[in-house]
Design an enzyme around this catalytic site. Structure first.
Site, PDB file in Angstrom:
ATOM      1  N   GLY A  12       0.834  -1.206   0.000  1.00  0.00           N
ATOM      2  CA  GLY A  12       0.000   0.000   0.000  1.00  0.00           C
ATOM      3  C   GLY A  12       0.863   1.248   0.000  1.00  0.00           C
ATOM      4  CB  SER A 142      -5.406   1.322  13.877  1.00  0.00           C
ATOM      5  OG  SER A 142      -6.445   2.188  14.282  1.00  0.00           O
ATOM      6  CE1 TYR A 155      -8.156   0.068   9.725  1.00  0.00           C
ATOM      7  CE2 TYR A 155      -8.498   1.137  11.847  1.00  0.00           C
ATOM      8  CZ  TYR A 155      -7.755   0.977  10.684  1.00  0.00           C
ATOM      9  OH  TYR A 155      -6.625   1.731  10.484  1.00  0.00           O
ATOM     10  CE  LYS A 159      -4.943  -1.427  10.334  1.00  0.00           C
ATOM     11  NZ  LYS A 159      -3.715  -1.436   9.521  1.00  0.00           N
ATOM     12  CB  ILE A 188      -2.055  10.076   9.793  1.00  0.00           C
ATOM     13  CG1 ILE A 188      -1.506   9.279  10.997  1.00  0.00           C
ATOM     14  CG2 ILE A 188      -0.930  10.711   8.983  1.00  0.00           C
ATOM     15  CD1 ILE A 188      -0.701  10.064  12.004  1.00  0.00           C
TER      16      ILE A 188
END
Ligand code: NAD
Length: 246
Positions: A12, A142, A155, A159, A188
């Site tokens: 990525g 995360s 998610y 993580k 971010i």
């Protein structure tokens, strides 16, 4: 030129955080392979920026959640570069919904890209690192894994799995000269976060002790530190670059 001629793969790596990580390694003299799965235009832009830094680079289109694609991608890097020193498992997606509305496809896809992708890429690269008794694997997790967040059960599970995976793999690799760590970025400014609504953004800002979102470079430096020779006695850790959030 701390990373002169070190060979790095960033999954990525054509956008957002991954791109900042890839460019930071290239500025320090590393050869950088950037993986991505879609959006050829931004991939070409990243490739041009890497070429402008006059280091060796490879653009690697592959879906990290598919074992055959990953094996092919790593195989082609090894054919051209012989070995890889550093792997950054950064590719990740979100599909946020409250659990009540979260269908199986959204659960599976997030786990497949984020967690299975990390497993597949790490497994594919291990042999070359073991043969040379040197390697750095850095996985991107995360704050959602550490504190949880409504709407992110898929998610945060992916993580959180990455943190547990990091700790177990670090123990398998510790005697072989290979360190395995995780970096936990805060909130971010990247394409992943730019679509947040204004209310969510100001709620986040209130939670960040430093009072600002991070820049991709804030995270890149944490990754480069863990990838450096000097960090050779650090393994199985989670380093947060989050302005104090967690
Ligand atoms: P982004 O959406 O800007 O970029 C994601 C990258 O992953 C893109 O290059 C995309 O092509 C690639 N990708 C997506 N699915 C893929 C697949 N199946 N195979 C290969 N590549 C794939 O995201 P970002 O904000 O830069 O996030 C990067 C990482 O950092 C992710 O793992 C994300 O979960 C994590 N993270 C981001 C933040 C943030 O605030 N942006 C915070 C914490 C953690």
């Amino acid at each position: 030129m701390e990373f002169k001629d070190k060979r790095v793969i960033v999954t990525g790596g054509t956008k957002g955080l991954g791109k900042a990580i890839a460019l930071s390694f290239a500025r320090e003299g590393a050869w950088v392979g950037v993986n991505y799965s879609s959006d050829d235009k931004s991939a070409s832009r990243t490739e041009a920026e890497l070429e402008g830094l006059s280091t060796k680079s490879l653009l690697l289109k592959a879906d990290v959640s598919i074992g055959a694609d990953v094996e092919k991608m790593i195989g082609s890097v090894l054919d051209q570069w012989e070995y890889v020193d550093i792997l950054v498992n950064n590719a990740g997606i979100i599909r946020d919904k409250l659990l009540m509305f979260l269908d199986e496809e959204d659960w599976d896809r997030v786990l497949e890209v984020n967690l299975k992708g990390t497993y597949l890429c790490s497994r594919a690269i291990m042999k070359t690192m073991i043969a040379r008794r040197f390697g750095r694997i850095i996985n991107i997790t995360s704050p959602s894994a550490l504190t949880g967040r409504a709407g992110q059960t898929n998610y945060s599970a992916s993580k959180g799995g990455i943190i547990s995976f990091t700790k177990s793999l670090s123990k398998e690799m510790a005697r072989l000269g290979i360190t395995v760590n995780a970096v936990c970025p805060g909130i971010i400014s990247t394409p992943m976060t730019e679509n947040l609504d204004q209310e969510t953004k100001s709620n986040f800002l209130n939670m960040i002790p430093m009072g600002r979102f991070g820049e991709p470079e804030d995270v890149a430096w944490a990754v480069l530190f863990l990838a450096s020779e000097k960090a050779g006695y650090i393994t199985g850790q989670v380093l947060a670059a989050d302005g104090g959030l967690t």
